[in-house]
Design an enzyme around this catalytic site. Structure first.
Site, PDB file in Angstrom:
ATOM      1  N   ASP A   1       0.758  -1.222   0.073  1.00 37.48           N
ATOM      2  CA  ASP A   1       0.076  -0.224  -0.062  1.00 37.48           C
ATOM      3  C   ASP A   1       0.817   1.132   0.090  1.00 37.48           C
ATOM      4  O   ASP A   1       1.987   1.345   0.630  1.00 37.48           O
ATOM      5  CB  ASP A   1      -1.010  -0.192   1.364  1.00 37.48           C
ATOM      6  CG  ASP A   1      -2.044   1.109   1.080  1.00 37.48           C
ATOM      7  OD1 ASP A   1      -3.266   0.560   0.909  1.00 37.48           O
ATOM      8  OD2 ASP A   1      -1.821   2.204   0.993  1.00 37.48           O
ATOM      9  N   ILE A   2       0.630   2.249  -0.778  1.00 35.54           N
ATOM     10  CA  ILE A   2       1.336   3.478  -0.962  1.00 35.54           C
ATOM     11  C   ILE A   2       1.350   4.329   0.383  1.00 35.54           C
ATOM     12  O   ILE A   2       2.298   5.019   0.572  1.00 35.54           O
ATOM     13  CB  ILE A   2       0.837   4.485  -2.093  1.00 35.54           C
ATOM     14  CG1 ILE A   2       1.849   5.208  -2.698  1.00 35.54           C
ATOM     15  CG2 ILE A   2      -0.449   4.960  -1.821  1.00 35.54           C
ATOM     16  CD1 ILE A   2       1.579   5.851  -3.866  1.00 35.54           C
TER      17      ILE A   2
ATOM     18  N   ASN B   1     -13.081  -3.229   1.949  1.00 30.54           N
ATOM     19  CA  ASN B   1     -13.903  -2.227   1.964  1.00 30.54           C
ATOM     20  C   ASN B   1     -14.924  -2.341   0.861  1.00 30.54           C
ATOM     21  O   ASN B   1     -14.424  -2.396  -0.374  1.00 30.54           O
ATOM     22  CB  ASN B   1     -13.396  -0.848   2.285  1.00 30.54           C
ATOM     23  CG  ASN B   1     -12.701  -0.769   3.486  1.00 30.54           C
ATOM     24  OD1 ASN B   1     -13.482  -0.869   4.426  1.00 30.54           O
ATOM     25  ND2 ASN B   1     -11.489   0.180   3.400  1.00 30.54           N
TER      26      ASN B   1
ATOM     27  N   GLN C   1     -14.926   2.638   0.698  1.00 31.96           N
ATOM     28  CA  GLN C   1     -14.089   2.215  -0.294  1.00 31.96           C
ATOM     29  C   GLN C   1     -13.540   3.275  -1.133  1.00 31.96           C
ATOM     30  O   GLN C   1     -14.350   4.070  -1.801  1.00 31.96           O
ATOM     31  CB  GLN C   1     -14.787   1.265  -1.188  1.00 31.96           C
ATOM     32  CG  GLN C   1     -13.891   0.427  -2.332  1.00 31.96           C
ATOM     33  CD  GLN C   1     -14.910  -0.273  -3.152  1.00 31.96           C
ATOM     34  OE1 GLN C   1     -15.785  -0.856  -2.741  1.00 31.96           O
ATOM     35  NE2 GLN C   1     -14.032  -1.050  -4.091  1.00 31.96           N
TER      36      GLN C   1
ATOM     37  N   HIS D   1      -9.992  -5.152  -3.803  1.00 31.63           N
ATOM     38  CA  HIS D   1      -8.860  -5.430  -3.026  1.00 31.63           C
ATOM     39  C   HIS D   1      -9.318  -5.786  -1.642  1.00 31.63           C
ATOM     40  O   HIS D   1      -9.984  -5.416  -1.019  1.00 31.63           O
ATOM     41  CB  HIS D   1      -8.248  -4.249  -3.116  1.00 31.63           C
ATOM     42  CG  HIS D   1      -8.682  -2.870  -2.709  1.00 31.63           C
ATOM     43  ND1 HIS D   1      -9.458  -2.144  -3.441  1.00 31.63           N
ATOM     44  CD2 HIS D   1      -8.507  -2.113  -1.437  1.00 31.63           C
ATOM     45  CE1 HIS D   1     -10.094  -1.192  -2.907  1.00 31.63           C
ATOM     46  NE2 HIS D   1      -9.256  -1.177  -1.461  1.00 31.63           N
TER      47      HIS D   1
ATOM     48  N   HIS E   1      -6.993  -5.728   2.193  1.00 25.00           N
ATOM     49  CA  HIS E   1      -5.697  -5.159   2.835  1.00 25.00           C
ATOM     50  C   HIS E   1      -5.392  -6.375   3.670  1.00 25.00           C
ATOM     51  O   HIS E   1      -6.023  -6.958   4.308  1.00 25.00           O
ATOM     52  CB  HIS E   1      -6.183  -4.068   3.640  1.00 25.00           C
ATOM     53  CG  HIS E   1      -6.768  -2.766   2.901  1.00 25.00           C
ATOM     54  ND1 HIS E   1      -6.202  -1.771   2.911  1.00 25.00           N
ATOM     55  CD2 HIS E   1      -8.031  -2.716   2.370  1.00 25.00           C
ATOM     56  CE1 HIS E   1      -6.814  -0.723   2.334  1.00 25.00           C
ATOM     57  NE2 HIS E   1      -8.172  -1.504   1.972  1.00 25.00           N
TER      58      HIS E   1
HETATM   59  P1  AMP Z   1      -9.995   1.329   0.455  1.00 22.16           P
HETATM   60  O1  AMP Z   1     -10.333   2.452   1.244  1.00 22.16           O
HETATM   61  O2  AMP Z   1     -10.121   0.099   0.982  1.00 22.16           O
HETATM   62  O3  AMP Z   1     -10.480   1.539  -1.180  1.00 22.16           O
HETATM   63  O4  AMP Z   1      -8.284   1.633   0.120  1.00 22.16           O
HETATM   64  C1  AMP Z   1      -7.759   2.094  -1.027  1.00 22.16           C
HETATM   65  C2  AMP Z   1      -6.128   1.792  -0.749  1.00 22.16           C
HETATM   66  O5  AMP Z   1      -5.494   1.988  -1.836  1.00 22.16           O
HETATM   67  C3  AMP Z   1      -5.727   2.824   0.294  1.00 22.16           C
HETATM   68  O6  AMP Z   1      -5.001   2.143   1.306  1.00 22.16           O
HETATM   69  C4  AMP Z   1      -4.619   3.883  -0.172  1.00 22.16           C
HETATM   70  O7  AMP Z   1      -3.481   4.068   0.437  1.00 22.16           O
HETATM   71  C5  AMP Z   1      -4.230   2.664  -1.436  1.00 22.16           C
HETATM   72  N1  AMP Z   1      -3.673   3.091  -2.698  1.00 22.16           N
HETATM   73  C6  AMP Z   1      -4.003   4.220  -3.553  1.00 22.16           C
HETATM   74  N2  AMP Z   1      -3.318   4.285  -4.563  1.00 22.16           N
HETATM   75  C7  AMP Z   1      -2.234   3.495  -4.608  1.00 22.16           C
HETATM   76  C8  AMP Z   1      -1.192   3.152  -5.308  1.00 22.16           C
HETATM   77  N3  AMP Z   1      -0.852   3.871  -6.536  1.00 22.16           N
HETATM   78  N4  AMP Z   1      -0.297   2.100  -4.909  1.00 22.16           N
HETATM   79  C9  AMP Z   1      -0.541   1.394  -3.696  1.00 22.16           C
HETATM   80  N5  AMP Z   1      -1.623   1.778  -2.740  1.00 22.16           N
HETATM   81  C10 AMP Z   1      -2.560   2.444  -3.159  1.00 22.16           C
END
Ligand code: AMP
Length: 122
Positions: free
Chosen positions: A33-34, A91, A98, A104, A106
Protein backbone atom coordinates in the site's frame (compact mmCIF):
# COMPACT_ATOMS: atom_id res chain seq x y z
CA UNK A 1 -21.71 0.46 -10.38
CA UNK A 2 -19.92 0.06 -13.72
CA UNK A 3 -16.22 -0.78 -13.65
CA UNK A 4 -13.99 2.24 -14.32
CA UNK A 5 -11.05 0.99 -16.44
CA UNK A 6 -9.03 4.08 -15.46
CA UNK A 7 -9.06 3.45 -11.70
CA UNK A 8 -5.61 3.43 -10.13
CA UNK A 9 -5.41 -0.35 -9.66
CA UNK A 10 -6.43 -1.00 -13.28
CA UNK A 11 -3.58 1.30 -14.27
CA UNK A 12 -1.18 -0.62 -12.01
CA UNK A 13 -2.31 -3.87 -13.67
CA UNK A 14 -1.58 -2.37 -17.11
CA UNK A 15 1.86 -1.21 -15.94
CA UNK A 16 0.98 2.47 -16.36
CA UNK A 17 1.67 3.21 -12.68
CA UNK A 18 4.51 1.57 -10.72
CA UNK A 19 3.98 -0.54 -7.63
CA UNK A 20 6.15 -2.47 -5.20
CA UNK A 21 5.05 -5.95 -6.14
CA UNK A 22 5.11 -8.64 -3.46
CA UNK A 23 3.48 -11.56 -5.26
CA UNK A 24 1.68 -12.48 -8.47
CA UNK A 25 -0.12 -15.55 -9.76
CA UNK A 26 -2.49 -16.19 -12.69
CA UNK A 27 -5.41 -14.41 -11.04
CA UNK A 28 -4.04 -11.88 -8.54
CA UNK A 29 -1.32 -9.31 -7.90
CA UNK A 30 -0.16 -8.15 -4.45
CA UNK A 31 1.76 -4.94 -3.76
CA UNK A 32 2.61 -2.61 -0.89
CA UNK A 33 0.00 0.00 0.00
CA UNK A 34 1.33 3.46 -0.90
CA UNK A 35 0.21 4.82 2.49
CA UNK A 36 0.85 1.96 4.92
CA UNK A 37 -1.21 1.88 8.12
CA UNK A 38 0.88 -0.88 9.71
CA UNK A 39 4.42 -2.25 9.30
CA UNK A 40 3.09 -4.77 6.81
CA UNK A 41 0.30 -3.37 4.63
CA UNK A 42 -0.13 -5.19 1.35
CA UNK A 43 -3.03 -4.98 -1.10
CA UNK A 44 -4.14 -8.06 -3.01
CA UNK A 45 -6.16 -7.40 -6.16
CA UNK A 46 -7.69 -9.72 -8.75
CA UNK A 47 -6.44 -9.36 -12.33
CA UNK A 48 -10.04 -9.31 -13.53
CA UNK A 49 -12.18 -6.16 -13.63
CA UNK A 50 -14.30 -6.34 -10.46
CA UNK A 51 -15.54 -3.21 -8.70
CA UNK A 52 -15.80 -4.61 -5.18
CA UNK A 53 -15.98 -7.69 -3.00
CA UNK A 54 -19.69 -8.02 -3.85
CA UNK A 55 -18.97 -7.92 -7.60
CA UNK A 56 -16.10 -10.41 -7.23
CA UNK A 57 -18.09 -12.83 -5.07
CA UNK A 58 -21.00 -12.75 -7.52
CA UNK A 59 -19.17 -12.92 -10.86
CA UNK A 60 -15.65 -14.34 -10.52
CA UNK A 61 -15.03 -17.89 -11.70
CA UNK A 62 -14.08 -20.62 -9.25
CA UNK A 63 -10.50 -20.46 -10.59
CA UNK A 64 -10.35 -16.70 -9.98
CA UNK A 65 -11.78 -17.05 -6.47
CA UNK A 66 -9.30 -19.79 -5.63
CA UNK A 67 -6.32 -18.01 -7.20
CA UNK A 68 -7.16 -14.80 -5.39
CA UNK A 69 -7.47 -16.34 -1.93
CA UNK A 70 -4.38 -18.50 -2.49
CA UNK A 71 -2.55 -15.22 -3.18
CA UNK A 72 -3.75 -13.75 0.13
CA UNK A 73 -2.29 -16.77 1.94
CA UNK A 74 0.96 -16.52 0.00
CA UNK A 75 1.30 -12.86 0.97
CA UNK A 76 0.95 -13.72 4.66
CA UNK A 77 3.70 -16.31 4.37
CA UNK A 78 6.00 -14.16 2.17
CA UNK A 79 5.69 -11.21 4.56
CA UNK A 80 6.40 -13.63 7.45
CA UNK A 81 3.27 -12.72 9.39
CA UNK A 82 1.55 -16.10 9.10
CA UNK A 83 2.85 -17.21 12.52
CA UNK A 84 2.46 -13.88 14.37
CA UNK A 85 -0.92 -13.13 12.80
CA UNK A 86 -2.44 -10.60 10.45
CA UNK A 87 -5.75 -9.00 9.60
CA UNK A 88 -7.46 -9.01 6.20
CA UNK A 89 -10.05 -6.40 5.32
CA UNK A 90 -12.08 -5.42 2.27
CA UNK A 91 -14.07 -2.20 2.07
CA UNK A 92 -17.17 -2.48 -0.08
CA UNK A 93 -19.04 0.66 -1.05
CA UNK A 94 -19.97 3.97 0.53
CA UNK A 95 -20.54 3.02 4.17
CA UNK A 96 -17.17 1.26 4.24
CA UNK A 97 -15.45 4.25 2.57
CA UNK A 98 -14.08 2.20 -0.32
CA UNK A 99 -11.75 4.58 -2.18
CA UNK A 100 -10.52 2.56 -5.13
CA UNK A 101 -13.26 0.90 -7.22
CA UNK A 102 -11.31 -2.26 -8.03
CA UNK A 103 -11.77 -5.09 -5.51
CA UNK A 104 -8.87 -5.38 -3.08
CA UNK A 105 -8.08 -6.99 0.23
CA UNK A 106 -5.81 -5.23 2.69
CA UNK A 107 -3.34 -7.44 4.57
CA UNK A 108 -2.26 -5.73 7.80
CA UNK A 109 0.42 -7.14 10.09
CA UNK A 110 3.92 -6.97 11.50
CA UNK A 111 2.75 -5.54 14.82
CA UNK A 112 0.01 -5.90 17.43
CA UNK A 113 -3.11 -4.76 15.56
CA UNK A 114 -5.29 -4.31 18.61
CA UNK A 115 -8.89 -5.37 18.60
CA UNK A 116 -11.08 -4.70 15.60
CA UNK A 117 -12.32 -1.10 15.53
CA UNK A 118 -15.97 -0.46 16.18
CA UNK A 119 -17.65 1.90 13.70
CA UNK A 120 -17.97 5.56 14.78
CA UNK A 121 -21.50 6.58 15.87
CA UNK A 122 -22.74 10.14 15.39
P1 AMP B 1 -9.89 1.43 0.23
O1 AMP B 1 -10.32 2.55 1.12
O2 AMP B 1 -10.16 0.08 0.85
O3 AMP B 1 -10.44 1.56 -1.17
O4 AMP B 1 -8.31 1.52 0.16
C1 AMP B 1 -7.59 2.00 -0.95
C2 AMP B 1 -6.13 1.87 -0.60
O5 AMP B 1 -5.38 2.02 -1.80
C3 AMP B 1 -5.60 2.90 0.40
O6 AMP B 1 -5.05 2.22 1.53
C4 AMP B 1 -4.54 3.65 -0.41
O7 AMP B 1 -3.42 4.03 0.38
C5 AMP B 1 -4.16 2.63 -1.47
N1 AMP B 1 -3.60 3.17 -2.70
C6 AMP B 1 -4.10 4.19 -3.46
N2 AMP B 1 -3.32 4.41 -4.53
C7 AMP B 1 -2.31 3.50 -4.47
C8 AMP B 1 -1.17 3.22 -5.28
N3 AMP B 1 -0.91 3.91 -6.42
N4 AMP B 1 -0.35 2.21 -4.90
C9 AMP B 1 -0.58 1.53 -3.77
N5 AMP B 1 -1.64 1.73 -2.96
C10 AMP B 1 -2.49 2.72 -3.30
Amino acid sequence: MAYDPNNVFARILRGEIPCKKVFENDHAVAFDDINPQTRVHVLVIPKGAYVSSDDFAAKASDAELAGFFRAVGEVGRLMKVDASGYRILANHGRDAHQEVPHFHIHVFGGENLGRMNKPPRD
